[in-house]
Design a protein around this motif. Structure first.
Motif, PDB file in Angstrom:
ATOM      1  N   CYS A  35       0.813  -1.213   0.000  1.00 15.39           N
ATOM      2  CA  CYS A  35       0.000   0.000   0.000  1.00 15.39           C
ATOM      3  C   CYS A  35       0.846   1.264   0.000  1.00 15.39           C
ATOM      4  O   CYS A  35       0.318   2.350  -0.185  1.00 15.39           O
ATOM      5  N   TYR A  56     -17.840   3.083  -4.913  1.00 15.76           N
ATOM      6  CA  TYR A  56     -16.649   2.305  -4.576  1.00 15.76           C
ATOM      7  C   TYR A  56     -15.781   3.067  -3.578  1.00 15.76           C
ATOM      8  O   TYR A  56     -15.847   4.290  -3.498  1.00 15.76           O
ATOM      9  N   ASN A  57     -14.935   2.318  -2.871  1.00 13.89           N
ATOM     10  CA  ASN A  57     -14.011   2.924  -1.915  1.00 13.89           C
ATOM     11  C   ASN A  57     -12.749   3.417  -2.615  1.00 13.89           C
ATOM     12  O   ASN A  57     -12.128   2.676  -3.372  1.00 13.89           O
ATOM     13  N   LYS A  59      -9.022   3.972  -2.204  1.00 18.36           N
ATOM     14  CA  LYS A  59      -8.136   3.183  -1.359  1.00 18.36           C
ATOM     15  C   LYS A  59      -6.816   3.894  -1.056  1.00 18.36           C
ATOM     16  O   LYS A  59      -6.418   4.802  -1.778  1.00 18.36           O
ATOM     17  N   TYR A  63      -4.607  -2.087  -3.943  1.00 17.01           N
ATOM     18  CA  TYR A  63      -5.184  -3.410  -3.681  1.00 17.01           C
ATOM     19  C   TYR A  63      -6.487  -3.217  -2.916  1.00 17.01           C
ATOM     20  O   TYR A  63      -6.495  -2.603  -1.845  1.00 17.01           O
ATOM     21  N   ALA A  64      -7.564  -3.774  -3.422  1.00 17.51           N
ATOM     22  CA  ALA A  64      -8.872  -3.613  -2.777  1.00 17.51           C
ATOM     23  C   ALA A  64      -8.932  -4.278  -1.407  1.00 17.51           C
ATOM     24  O   ALA A  64      -9.507  -3.732  -0.473  1.00 17.51           O
ATOM     25  N   ASP A  65      -8.309  -5.442  -1.257  1.00 17.31           N
ATOM     26  CA  ASP A  65      -8.437  -6.201  -0.018  1.00 17.31           C
ATOM     27  C   ASP A  65      -7.267  -6.022   0.945  1.00 17.31           C
ATOM     28  O   ASP A  65      -7.338  -6.460   2.082  1.00 17.31           O
ATOM     29  N   ARG A  66      -6.203  -5.353   0.528  1.00 17.90           N
ATOM     30  CA  ARG A  66      -5.020  -5.239   1.384  1.00 17.90           C
ATOM     31  C   ARG A  66      -4.766  -3.820   1.877  1.00 17.90           C
ATOM     32  O   ARG A  66      -3.960  -3.625   2.781  1.00 17.90           O
ATOM     33  N   CYS A  67      -5.408  -2.845   1.280  1.00 17.59           N
ATOM     34  CA  CYS A  67      -5.149  -1.446   1.630  1.00 17.59           C
ATOM     35  C   CYS A  67      -6.421  -0.802   2.177  1.00 17.59           C
ATOM     36  O   CYS A  67      -7.512  -1.057   1.693  1.00 17.59           O
ATOM     37  N   ASN A  69      -9.233   2.157   3.390  1.00 17.95           N
ATOM     38  CA  ASN A  69     -10.067   3.097   2.640  1.00 17.95           C
ATOM     39  C   ASN A  69      -9.737   4.540   2.990  1.00 17.95           C
ATOM     40  O   ASN A  69      -9.445   4.848   4.137  1.00 17.95           O
ATOM     41  N   ARG A  89      -1.197  -8.452  -8.915  1.00 20.82           N
ATOM     42  CA  ARG A  89      -2.216  -9.366  -9.440  1.00 20.82           C
ATOM     43  C   ARG A  89      -2.564  -9.056 -10.889  1.00 20.82           C
ATOM     44  O   ARG A  89      -3.456  -9.674 -11.458  1.00 20.82           O
ATOM     45  N   SER A 108      -9.380   1.342  -8.832  1.00 17.16           N
ATOM     46  CA  SER A 108      -9.197   0.368  -9.911  1.00 17.16           C
ATOM     47  C   SER A 108      -9.848   0.882 -11.189  1.00 17.16           C
ATOM     48  O   SER A 108     -10.930   1.487 -11.145  1.00 17.16           O
TER      49      SER A 108
END
Length: 132
Positions: A35, A56-57, A59, A63-67, A69, A89, A108
């Motif tokens: 991040c 959407y958030n 970030k 990374y949507a799931d690792r970083c 908001n 990814r 994204s």
């Protein structure tokens, strides 16, 4: 007497741990956080913008799931692009500023209904990080 033996034992153990830390140094993370790898805040390299296709958030990293908001953005909001990265990814992310605000973050490309006038310039890695 038993109390003193336990107390001395705890002091010796604590002293050993502290000495090992001084000799070896504190534990450090082997790799930087995904991040914070890019110093996007100083990389205003892209003159384009994108329009959000939904809610959407924004970030703190690509990374949507690792970083974490920054804030939630609704459909139709505009982000002015500064630069782009393809994360580990293979997903393309833009760093930019939300129109009419001082909020910056990552989004994204999948979350835009349109991308205009972008040259997809790559964000620069942080100079003080080891990227080997």
């Amino acid at each position: 007497m038993r109390f003193w033996i336990k107390a001395v034992g705890m002091l010796v153990t604590t002293g050993g741990i502290m000495a090992a830390t001084l000799v070896n140094g504190p534990a450090a993370s082997a790799t930087p956080s995904p991040c914070s790898v890019y110093d996007a805040s100083i990389s205003n390299l892209d003159g384009g913008y994108g329009v959000m296709k939904g809610s959407y958030n924004l970030k703190k990293g690509p990374y949507a799931d690792r970083c974490g908001n920054v804030t939630r953005l609704g459909r139709g909001r505009v982000i002015y692009f500064h630069c782009w990265v393809r994360n580990g990814r293979g997903n393309l992310w833009a760093y930019g500023r939300v129109k009419g605000t001082a909020k910056y973050g990552w989004m994204s490309i999948d979350n835009f209904s349109s991308v205009r006038h972008s040259n997809y310039e790559t964000c620069r890695p942080n100079a003080d990080r080891d990227h080997t």
